[in-house]
Design an enzyme around this catalytic site. Structure first.
Site, PDB file in Angstrom:
ATOM      1  N   LYS A 213     -59.412 -15.676  30.573  1.00 38.46           N
ATOM      2  CA  LYS A 213     -59.838 -14.710  31.591  1.00 38.46           C
ATOM      3  C   LYS A 213     -61.332 -14.827  31.868  1.00 38.46           C
ATOM      4  CE  LYS A 213     -59.624  -9.737  32.572  1.00 38.46           C
ATOM      5  NZ  LYS A 213     -59.083  -8.451  32.111  1.00 38.46           N
ATOM      6  N   GLU A 219     -62.113 -19.456  20.810  1.00 36.91           N
ATOM      7  CA  GLU A 219     -61.083 -20.401  20.381  1.00 36.91           C
ATOM      8  C   GLU A 219     -60.693 -21.351  21.514  1.00 36.91           C
ATOM      9  OE1 GLU A 219     -60.322 -16.493  18.121  1.00 36.91           O
ATOM     10  OE2 GLU A 219     -60.948 -17.108  20.132  1.00 36.91           O
ATOM     11  N   GLY A 274     -55.281  -9.392  29.529  1.00 41.40           N
ATOM     12  CA  GLY A 274     -54.787 -10.682  29.064  1.00 41.40           C
ATOM     13  C   GLY A 274     -53.331 -10.667  28.668  1.00 41.40           C
ATOM     14  N   ARG A 275     -52.917  -9.634  27.946  1.00 42.53           N
ATOM     15  CA  ARG A 275     -51.536  -9.579  27.472  1.00 42.53           C
ATOM     16  C   ARG A 275     -50.543  -9.212  28.570  1.00 42.53           C
ATOM     17  NH1 ARG A 275     -54.885  -5.932  25.529  1.00 42.53           N
ATOM     18  NH2 ARG A 275     -54.516  -3.687  25.627  1.00 42.53           N
ATOM     19  N   GLU A 360     -51.688  -4.221  20.277  1.00 40.73           N
ATOM     20  CA  GLU A 360     -53.020  -4.330  20.854  1.00 40.73           C
ATOM     21  C   GLU A 360     -53.254  -3.234  21.891  1.00 40.73           C
ATOM     22  OE1 GLU A 360     -55.328  -8.230  21.178  1.00 40.73           O
ATOM     23  OE2 GLU A 360     -54.656  -7.922  23.246  1.00 40.73           O
ATOM     24  N   HIS A 391     -30.169 -12.814   6.371  1.00 34.58           N
ATOM     25  CA  HIS A 391     -30.213 -13.517   5.078  1.00 34.58           C
ATOM     26  C   HIS A 391     -31.630 -13.556   4.528  1.00 34.58           C
ATOM     27  CE1 HIS A 391     -26.036 -14.961   5.569  1.00 34.58           C
ATOM     28  NE2 HIS A 391     -26.361 -14.935   6.854  1.00 34.58           N
ATOM     29  N   LYS A 520     -64.687 -10.431  17.024  1.00 28.86           N
ATOM     30  CA  LYS A 520     -65.333 -11.549  17.721  1.00 28.86           C
ATOM     31  C   LYS A 520     -66.848 -11.543  17.483  1.00 28.86           C
ATOM     32  CE  LYS A 520     -62.020 -11.766  21.567  1.00 28.86           C
ATOM     33  NZ  LYS A 520     -61.858 -11.546  23.023  1.00 28.86           N
TER      34      LYS A 520
END
Length: 555
Positions: A213, A219, A274-275, A360, A391, A520
């Protein structure tokens, strides 16, 4: 700032007080008894929407519960906030932004939404058309790499919403893919990710989509720089960047600084979190992989739920009901542990997607007036593929000491007719678990089983308490007739709106993430110290010694 409408603490509403009283009335009624008392319970507690069925009958509720919860939503001005979000008011007040991911999938061509005097719908339609043209060039082999070969590999470089959303959708809809294209996702700055990628792809047939964005995300930009350096070193010509690097961002200037041509930049507004950004430019990798028509259907599926959410009454409104049931479970039944359990392999990343989307957004402990709250908000969200998890951790769900609630998700039709028996076994497991968690087992059943199994009555008393499954675990079942771009769009939009509803009732802001920002900030400071040669002694004793240990090993 007008605080009047935001200062609605849910615990001070009449409905909250009534819910507390109502809880006392029904807290000892089991799900087993709810079903025994009401033979038509399923009919009263399910909603069907096109090819989707939402069954919420296996929750510890009755009609009165839903009525009071509905009144709670009304008291908290939910309808008013729905209007504000869709119309572009700046409800993300801590960042002074509108919240308009819904505009990205708007199919009303007459709709105009203005931000700072600009009709953003024009920019959205421009980007969608640009995505269409570009995707057709890639898929038809018209767009060529620097050796004049068609593109075979797509690499999506992003993190958070620029990574999880596209990765989840691509995995879910891979049966709609172009078989000539391979897609890869890079998010982790662990160098091994790039090392293995470079050994799998040929640069001359690969495009890299850098998705950020701000185009400053550490990263993503770190990975981008390493990829770019590797590319230039191998090709020995910066001019080839225009054939292989694409940006999706709201910061065009920053992308251009890195040498990405303007025509290769797909923009979206800063009013998209962003999400929540998978519906437009950030979904470019999806569009390339499944084709524009399928991507357009994906948008349409979300738009269908937008209309349903805006217009349907609460008692038949799937996102609102899902949100209200969650509030009942969290704030009154005190269940702060919620699992997402899809039963189809294609939905394996859906858990990660919802985990980010919900935690978030609603992982907050102060209200919209900045006052610390004294009630629970977002639960812990986790889960796994249902059949595999049976399981793994289902034992904990049945007999562990921590209470849980569940969303079971499955689609029925698949494309593999020759494996129809697998489909039936899968669905039987899906139903078995929702039923077993709800109703547990009977005392008489356990004793009879033990007698038959052991044929020695003296072991019955010893084993009996270990066999008890109390049940009474609340769950929702979401069943899709099939998994298609439209139904996946439906499903994702339902959860987006569910999270928004809960944020309004809990009186919190859902569209910022200041906790993430602190991490950050600290990371940048520590990074500078890692490059220094001297020992570090400016933090706490743990951090100081861990930094110095790293330096000793690394050097």
């Amino acid at each position: 700032m007008n605080l009047k409408n935001k200062n609605i603490s849910p615990i001070k509403t009449n409905s909250w007080i009534k819910l507390q009283e109502h809880f006392k009335e029904i807290k000892n009624i089991s799900l087993k008894n709810f079903f025994l008392e009401n033979k038509n319970r399923f009919d009263q507690f399910n909603v069907q929407f096109n090819k989707l069925l939402f069954d919420f009958s296996k929750n510890r509720i009755n009609k009165k519960t839903i009525n009071i919860l509905s009144n709670l939503a009304i008291e908290c001005k939910l309808e008013e906030y729905i209007y504000k979000m869709f119309s572009g008011e700046k409800i993300n007040e801590t960042e002074n932004r509108s919240v308009l991911h819904t505009a990205l999938r708007n199919f009303d061509k007459n709709k105009k939404i203005f931000i700072n005097g600009v009709n953003i719908m024009e920019d959205i339609y421009f980007t969608i058309e640009k995505m269409k043209i570009f995707s057709e060039k890639i898929r038809n082999g018209i767009w060529k790499g620097y050796t004049n070969k068609p593109i075979k590999n797509i690499v999506n470089v992003g993190i958070g919403g620029s990574h999880i959303g596209p990765m989840m959708v691509v995995e879910a809809l891979k049966s709609y893919s172009n078989k000539n294209l391979n897609i890869h996702f890079i998010s982790n700055i662990d160098g091994s990710s790039l090392y293995y990628l470079f050994n799998k792809i040929d640069l001359d047939t690969t495009i890299f989509i850098i998705s950020s964005k701000t185009f400053t995300t550490e990263e993503t930009i770190t990975n981008f720089k390493s990829i770019l350096n590797f590319f230039i070193k191998k090709t020995k010509n910066k001019k080839f960047i225009k054939k292989h690097f694409i940006a999706t961002t709201s910061n065009k200037k920053e992308a251009i600084k890195f040498g990405i041509p303007e025509k290769n930049i797909f923009l979206f507004g800063d009013w998209v979190g962003g999400r929540y950004s998978v519906w437009n430019a950030v979904g470019l990798s999806i569009c390339l992989y499944i084709g524009f028509e399928n991507f357009y259907s994906f948008l349409k599926g979300a738009y269908e739920i937008d209309l349903h959410f805006k217009n349907e009454k609460i008692e038949k409104n799937i996102p609102i009901l899902l949100a209200l049931i969650g509030i009942w479970n969290i704030n009154f039944l005190k269940i702060n542990n919620h699992l997402i359990l899809p039963y189809n392999q294609s939905l394996q990343y859906f858990i990660l997607y919802i985990q980010q989307l919900e935690m978030e957004s609603n992982g907050k402990s102060v209200n919209r007036n900045g006052i610390k709250i004294n009630y629970s908000t977002c639960p812990i969200i986790w889960g796994g593929l249902g059949n595999d998890s049976q399981h793994s951790f289902y034992q904990f769900l049945y007999q562990g000491t921590i209470s849980s609630s569940f969303d079971f998700i499955i689609y029925i039709k698949d494309k593999y007719k020759e494996l129809e028996n697998h489909n039936k076994i899968l669905f039987s497991n899906f139903l078995s678990q929702t039923r077993s968690l709800a109703f547990g087992n009977q005392k008489e059943e356990i004793i009879q089983e033990l007698i038959i199994e052991l044929k020695k009555k003296k072991y019955v008393n010893f084993l009996f308490p270990h066999k008890i499954i109390k049940g009474n675990k609340p769950s929702n079942s979401i069943i899709l007739e099939e998994l298609s771009p439209i139904t996946l769009g439906n499903l994702m939009a339902i959860y987006e709106h569910k999270i928004f509803v809960q944020s309004i009732i809990w009186n919190i802001f859902a569209f910022d993430q200041w906790g993430v920002e602190l991490g950050k900030k600290n990371s940048k400071k520590i990074l500078l110290d890692l490059y220094k040669k001297n020992e570090i002694n400016c933090y706490d004793s743990s951090t100081n010694n861990l930094i110095n240990f790293y330096k000793k090993i690394f050097n």
